[in-house]
Design a protein around this motif. Sequence first.
Motif, PDB file in Angstrom:
ATOM      1  N   ALA A   9       0.824  -1.207   0.000  1.00 39.23           N
ATOM      2  CA  ALA A   9       0.000   0.000   0.000  1.00 39.23           C
ATOM      3  C   ALA A   9       0.858   1.258   0.000  1.00 39.23           C
ATOM      4  O   ALA A   9       0.557   2.241  -0.701  1.00 39.23           O
ATOM      5  CB  ALA A   9      -0.936  -0.012   1.204  1.00 39.23           C
ATOM      6  N   THR A 160     -18.054   3.417  -2.399  1.00 37.99           N
ATOM      7  CA  THR A 160     -16.950   3.992  -1.636  1.00 37.99           C
ATOM      8  C   THR A 160     -17.056   3.635  -0.163  1.00 37.99           C
ATOM      9  O   THR A 160     -16.045   3.408   0.513  1.00 37.99           O
ATOM     10  CB  THR A 160     -16.936   5.522  -1.807  1.00 37.99           C
ATOM     11  N   VAL A 164     -12.847  -0.934  -1.223  1.00 46.77           N
ATOM     12  CA  VAL A 164     -11.588  -0.216  -1.375  1.00 46.77           C
ATOM     13  C   VAL A 164     -11.090  -0.427  -2.796  1.00 46.77           C
ATOM     14  O   VAL A 164     -11.515  -1.367  -3.479  1.00 46.77           O
ATOM     15  CB  VAL A 164     -10.531  -0.715  -0.360  1.00 46.77           C
ATOM     16  N   ASP A 167     -11.041  -3.672  -5.413  1.00 49.96           N
ATOM     17  CA  ASP A 167     -12.070  -4.672  -5.140  1.00 49.96           C
ATOM     18  C   ASP A 167     -12.860  -4.955  -6.419  1.00 49.96           C
ATOM     19  O   ASP A 167     -13.192  -4.025  -7.168  1.00 49.96           O
ATOM     20  CB  ASP A 167     -13.037  -4.180  -4.055  1.00 49.96           C
TER      21      ASP A 167
END
Length: 434
Positions: A9, A160, A164, A167
């Motif tokens: 991330a 939303t 995330v 997905d």
Amino acid sequence: MAITGQSAAEIVDSVRAEVRSGALEPGQALPPVRELAARLGVNRNTVAAAYKRLVVVGVAETRGRLGTLIREPAAPGPREGAAPDSPLMDLASGNPDPRWLPDPRALAAALSGQPRLYGEPPVSPRLAALAEPWFRDVPCPDPVLTVTHGAVDAIERLLTAHLVPADPVAVEDPCFLSSIHTLRLLGLRPMGVPVDGEGMTVDGLRQALASGARAVLCTPRAHNPTGCNLSAGRAAALRQVLAEYPDVLVIEDDHFAPLSRAEYQPLASSRSRHWAVVRSVSKCFGPDLRLALVVSDEDSASRLGQRLASGTAWVSHLLQDMVASCLESSAVMARVTEAAADYRRRRDTLSRALRDQGLCPWDGDGLNLWIPLPGPAAPVTAALARRGWLVRDDRPFRLGAGAGAGALRVTVTGLEPEVASHFSADLARVLAAG
């Protein structure tokens, strides 16, 4: 380039920051996985996962031996709407007929004039009471009403709130243009589920859910672009599949509800933990009112409400009052009934004219008619344009490459019988000329 991060991330965020700053430009290659992993002191799998996510959200693309490259910004995709400057007969707009929409001046004149201030309830109690009959056919327990800035706004906020980036979302293929744009802008991964005359296919949905879909976005009737309606049998079969995945978010975009000739067949059920039914006023009262009524489970409603709270982004009470005036007006609602009959009549008229020419349009509902073709649609739309017709081909609505055969989407609003006959004859001539 100064890519940093110790997790996938963090690496993704760093690359995106480099792209925004201009340090990484479109077409520029990212470092090889092994090289960047060594530089950052992380496992190669961490970098590989970051690169995969960058591809999914559209920041990068893989080019075989060339590696992973920063992607060119996507060009704006096609949108619904008229082409006012076109000399062609516009059968592509997807718009409702303005003749059936209420006069906004009359709606504005009926406003109370009392200012609304911070701290007022986000949903007008008057509108909430009038909206209640719109959702009596929703079988899910304890529905909570929310008002949003149209159906697309509702869908974007729901996705939303629950998902995330990266997905996967199961959605019809072909699919509504705005749904495609919304999913891609949010960095979600559309998983196309084939559609036939009875709606989303059971095997297609089962495969998407088994492959990890976290949400299902479905149009239960008047599907855009095909016009198909979920049959009772198909809806029951889809609910059985969804019962095995109770945590999957189920969004039903029932945009044509007050105008539809078909009975509503729900996709969500009491087993669905996260669900929403969205009913816009765009087709019956006009797109510019920018309002949709949403009922959902309590958790989803709470998540929606956090972003639509009074003082931040609530839907204007002026708009809510105008919609309430429409729902209260017997004259306006009578025109909605007349509009529904008119759209059906024009749709059926074009369908008969096409069948008289040996063509096989889909049955269904809505403002558009779907006409399968024996081959690709692009040369057909070009030939029709030379004859004075503007129509949409199937390509913008497709999530995948699709089969060799294409289709046309034709908007029926305002289409007079003689025009329908003329268009059908021209289409038959174009196909015969091959």
